[in-house]
Design an enzyme around this catalytic site. Structure first.
Site, PDB file in Angstrom:
ATOM      1  N   SER A  22      42.559  50.018  36.088  1.00  9.53           N
ATOM      2  CA  SER A  22      42.969  50.365  37.449  1.00  9.53           C
ATOM      3  C   SER A  22      42.695  49.244  38.444  1.00  9.53           C
ATOM      4  CB  SER A  22      42.255  51.640  37.902  1.00  9.53           C
ATOM      5  OG  SER A  22      40.843  51.449  37.914  1.00  9.53           O
ATOM      6  N   LEU A  24      44.119  45.379  40.028  1.00 10.91           N
ATOM      7  CA  LEU A  24      45.382  45.007  40.679  1.00 10.91           C
ATOM      8  C   LEU A  24      46.544  45.029  39.690  1.00 10.91           C
ATOM      9  CD1 LEU A  24      46.985  44.063  43.104  1.00 10.91           C
ATOM     10  CD2 LEU A  24      46.226  41.726  42.647  1.00 10.91           C
ATOM     11  N   ALA A  25      46.314  44.580  38.453  1.00 12.95           N
ATOM     12  CA  ALA A  25      47.389  44.568  37.449  1.00 12.95           C
ATOM     13  C   ALA A  25      47.876  45.981  37.162  1.00 12.95           C
ATOM     14  CB  ALA A  25      46.898  43.896  36.170  1.00 12.95           C
ATOM     15  N   TRP A  54      36.339  42.997  43.521  1.00 10.50           N
ATOM     16  CA  TRP A  54      35.250  42.066  43.795  1.00 10.50           C
ATOM     17  C   TRP A  54      35.756  40.701  44.255  1.00 10.50           C
ATOM     18  CZ3 TRP A  54      30.104  42.542  40.842  1.00 10.50           C
ATOM     19  CH2 TRP A  54      29.805  43.888  40.625  1.00 10.50           C
ATOM     20  N   GLN A  56      36.826  37.768  46.260  1.00  6.76           N
ATOM     21  CA  GLN A  56      36.587  37.463  47.673  1.00  6.76           C
ATOM     22  C   GLN A  56      37.626  36.499  48.235  1.00  6.76           C
ATOM     23  OE1 GLN A  56      32.591  35.916  47.714  1.00  6.76           O
ATOM     24  NE2 GLN A  56      31.648  37.926  47.581  1.00  6.76           N
ATOM     25  N   GLY A  58      41.035  35.052  47.651  1.00  9.47           N
ATOM     26  CA  GLY A  58      42.365  35.383  48.124  1.00  9.47           C
ATOM     27  C   GLY A  58      43.421  35.222  47.054  1.00  9.47           C
ATOM     28  N   GLU A 122      41.023  26.220  48.930  1.00  4.64           N
ATOM     29  CA  GLU A 122      39.935  26.347  47.965  1.00  4.64           C
ATOM     30  C   GLU A 122      39.952  25.147  47.022  1.00  4.64           C
ATOM     31  OE1 GLU A 122      40.335  30.150  46.094  1.00  4.64           O
ATOM     32  OE2 GLU A 122      39.622  31.242  47.857  1.00  4.64           O
ATOM     33  N   HIS A 251      31.753  30.659  37.328  1.00  3.49           N
ATOM     34  CA  HIS A 251      31.814  30.415  38.764  1.00  3.49           C
ATOM     35  C   HIS A 251      30.566  29.642  39.156  1.00  3.49           C
ATOM     36  CE1 HIS A 251      32.179  30.911  43.060  1.00  3.49           C
ATOM     37  NE2 HIS A 251      33.396  31.376  42.878  1.00  3.49           N
ATOM     38  N   ARG A 297      36.339  24.283  39.511  1.00  3.42           N
ATOM     39  CA  ARG A 297      35.123  25.035  39.225  1.00  3.42           C
ATOM     40  C   ARG A 297      34.366  24.529  37.994  1.00  3.42           C
ATOM     41  NH1 ARG A 297      37.406  31.161  40.366  1.00  3.42           N
ATOM     42  NH2 ARG A 297      37.334  31.029  42.633  1.00  3.42           N
ATOM     43  N   HIS A 358      32.506  34.058  34.900  1.00  2.88           N
ATOM     44  CA  HIS A 358      33.334  34.600  35.984  1.00  2.88           C
ATOM     45  C   HIS A 358      34.709  35.064  35.531  1.00  2.88           C
ATOM     46  CE1 HIS A 358      34.761  35.221  40.014  1.00  2.88           C
ATOM     47  NE2 HIS A 358      35.661  34.265  39.937  1.00  2.88           N
ATOM     48  N   GLU A 382      43.970  39.608  33.607  1.00  2.00           N
ATOM     49  CA  GLU A 382      42.966  38.757  32.969  1.00  2.00           C
ATOM     50  C   GLU A 382      42.889  38.936  31.464  1.00  2.00           C
ATOM     51  OE1 GLU A 382      38.242  37.534  33.604  1.00  2.00           O
ATOM     52  OE2 GLU A 382      39.166  39.052  34.886  1.00  2.00           O
ATOM     53  N   ARG A 393      41.257  27.990  35.109  1.00  2.00           N
ATOM     54  CA  ARG A 393      42.046  28.667  36.141  1.00  2.00           C
ATOM     55  C   ARG A 393      41.858  28.002  37.498  1.00  2.00           C
ATOM     56  NH1 ARG A 393      40.938  32.874  39.980  1.00  2.00           N
ATOM     57  NH2 ARG A 393      38.744  32.810  39.323  1.00  2.00           N
ATOM     58  N   SER A 398      44.597  34.085  40.010  1.00  2.00           N
ATOM     59  CA  SER A 398      44.435  35.240  39.123  1.00  2.00           C
ATOM     60  C   SER A 398      45.044  36.516  39.695  1.00  2.00           C
ATOM     61  CB  SER A 398      42.954  35.459  38.805  1.00  2.00           C
ATOM     62  OG  SER A 398      42.187  35.493  39.993  1.00  2.00           O
TER      63      SER A 398
END
Length: 538
Positions: A22, A24-25, A54, A56, A58, A122, A251, A297, A358, A382, A393, A398
């Site tokens: 449940s 975003l995908a 979670w 943060q 964007g 970013e 991360h 990263r 991460h 993911e 990534r 993502s």
């Protein structure tokens, strides 16, 4: 043992589409499906418990006049260290503006400046192209889509339902025998209902795995407790290929505090001028990479790991205190508030941070329609390996991937003829008993996460991987016997899946005889001339 066998759970539910997950995908897939289709969303805890909420930073999309699709593609290629699939990358980038427009039409309120979307930057991005809702983009998007799903008359949400396994035509259809079947298809999913303590069958012509990554295979992770690789493991057991599982993104900046669990300090903090420092205030990133704090990263995570080991540190520090309090309140209200709760005033002092597992860059191999090797089975988000992320990534690609491939999966499902679904065998647990020693699961879970952190973390070696492989084999044998003998539970299912994912990560890492992107080997520090994806076949 003083236990009685459980009877078979007879519950079978039929839908047009079964979505597992449940985030975003999953929510995007459900909302994009035509309203005449009956849809089930299975989620192992509540509808809001997943990694998407979670996020943060964007969502990356080319919206500024001075930006271009080509620049976004090239930034993705650079971050992916030569392994990004060109077709998947261009497909995703070119559909990004459409995805943002859809989210806004759904009611998502993104941060604006002078009446226009505020675009931040970013690490790894050459332009400002990150659409965000302050520093809680994932939560804003999730809340909007959850509200929409709850109002959708064709969508039913089943909370506290843990994926047990996929339903296969050659194994689980009435009249079939293992390995025999005219057409091998996925016919849905078996899910363990924690409320009734039974396994139910959810049957459908189309099944979409949106189960997220596997960060919980590591001791330190930014992921929620739900990130146990369930979809990847289930698809592998069903015969699907997996790709690039050695590329686990760490991360660089998770909050280091004894009372903080998995709290991420967004990439955007460095994007807006945050500086990484040693305890004495010395910056160290310029010595590691010319892009300094804006390096990708993997570079930043290895630099922090290096400095911590070199100086014997428990953490390093991320300093954004040179920005005004007003700026920090506007751009990072959640980070500022959470740190303040823990006694850290980010307007006056640096934030203690450590790297943490991460993002799972690899996953189930899919095409541009999100299809897997198994007819009727799609994977979005993911848990998939579309080829977009390559060996690392790029930040904020993502959430974008979730929406773009959800739409692609929906279009493909609509184009498929309706499959005839036979009667399905109910889950049979008539020969198992209740487990009498739950400590076995908790001990094995802890052991797995610790040796994965020590042996298969940011820096790897041949010997470390061999040690991990031996331990995984022992634990898999033990849990396989446990699974065969005892009534299933969420802990057992998750540990079984984590062990399978750990095995895939180690096997993929052993197959790569170079250092590329997120995979760094002390024994193979050089980059090979040819970039070749790692694909494992069951």
């Amino acid at each position: 043992m003083n236990a009685t066998p459980h009877p078979s759970a007879p519950t079978t539910r039929r839908f047009d589409v079964v979505i597992v997950g449940s985030g975003l995908a999953g929510l995007s897939t459900a909302l994009l499906l035509p309203p005449h289709l009956q849809v089930a969303i299975l989620t192992k805890r509540t509808i809001a418990d997943g990694s998407s909420g979670w996020a943060q930073g964007g969502i990356a999309a080319v919206l500024a006049d001075d930006d271009s699709f080509e620049a976004h593609v090239q930034d993705t290629f650079v971050a992916g260290a030569g392994l990004c699939d060109p077709a998947a990358t261009r497909f995703t980038v070119e559909h990004a503006p459409e995805a943002i427009a859809w989210l806004r039409a759904m009611g998502t309120e993104f941060t604006q400046h002078d009446g226009e979307l505020h675009l931040t930057r970013e690490g790894g991005h050459s332009h400002r192209r990150i659409v965000h809702a302050a520093d809680a983009t994932g939560a804003a998007v999730q809340h909007t889509l959850i509200d929409r799903v709850r109002l959708a008359p064709n969508v039913q949400v089943f909370e506290s339902h843990v994926l047990a396994d996929l339903i296969l035509s050659d194994k689980h259809a009435v009249g079939s025998s293992d390995g025999v079947g005219a057409e091998r298809r996925c016919l849905g999913a078996y899910a363990f209902n924690e409320d009734t303590d039974e396994v139910e069958a959810f049957v459908a012509p189309h099944t979409v795995l949106c189960t997220g990554g596997a960060g919980k295979v590591y001791l330190y992770t930014s992921n929620p407790d739900t990130a146990t690789g369930d979809g990847i493991a289930a698809a592998w057991r069903a015969g699907c290929r997996v790709g690039n599982m050695e590329f686990i993104q760490f991360h660089p900046t998770c909050l280091y505090h004894p009372d903080a669990k998995s709290f991420l300090i967004s990439e955007a903090v460095r994007g807006e001028g945050g500086l990484l420092k040693l305890p004495d205030g010395t910056r160290f990133m310029p010595a590691h990479d010319e892009r300094a704090e804006l390096a990708p990263r993997d570079v930043v995570a290895r630099a922090i790991d290096f400095e911590m080991k070199k100086h014997g540190l428990d953490c390093v520090y991320l300093d954004i205190s040179h920005q005004s309090p007003e700026f920090l309140h506007e751009h990072f209200p959640n980070i500022l508030a959470r740190c303040a709760e823990l006694g850290i005033d980010i307007t006056q002092e640096p934030i203690p941070v450590v790297p943490a597992a991460h993002y799972t860059c690899g996953g189930v191999v899919t095409d541009l329609n999100a299809r897997t090797d198994l007819a009727g089975l799609y994977v979005v988000g993911e848990a998939s390996c579309t080829g977009l992320h390559g060996a690392n990534r790029l930040a904020s690609n993502s959430l974008l991937e979730c929406m773009v491939f959800a739409r692609a999966a929906v279009a493909d499902m609509a184009a498929q003829p309706v499959a005839e679904i036979p009667a399905i065998k109910p889950w049979d647990d008539s020969r198992v008993i209740d487990a009498d020693e739950q400590v076995v699961l908790s001990h094995n879970w802890d052991e797995l996460r610790r040796f994965m952190w020590d042996y298969v973390g940011i820096v790897r070696s041949t010997k470390r991987l061999e040690r991990a492989a031996r331990r995984i084999a022992l634990l898999q044998a033990e849990i396989a016997e446990f699974y065969k003998s005892y009534h299933v539970s969420r802990d057992l299912l998750e540990l079984r899946n984590l062990l399978q994912v750990a095995d895939l990560i180690v096997r993929s890492a052993q197959a790569r005889k170079e250092s590329r992107g997120l995979h760094f080997s002390r024994d193979y520090p050089e980059l090979l001339a040819e970039a070749v994806p790692t694909v494992l076949v069951p």
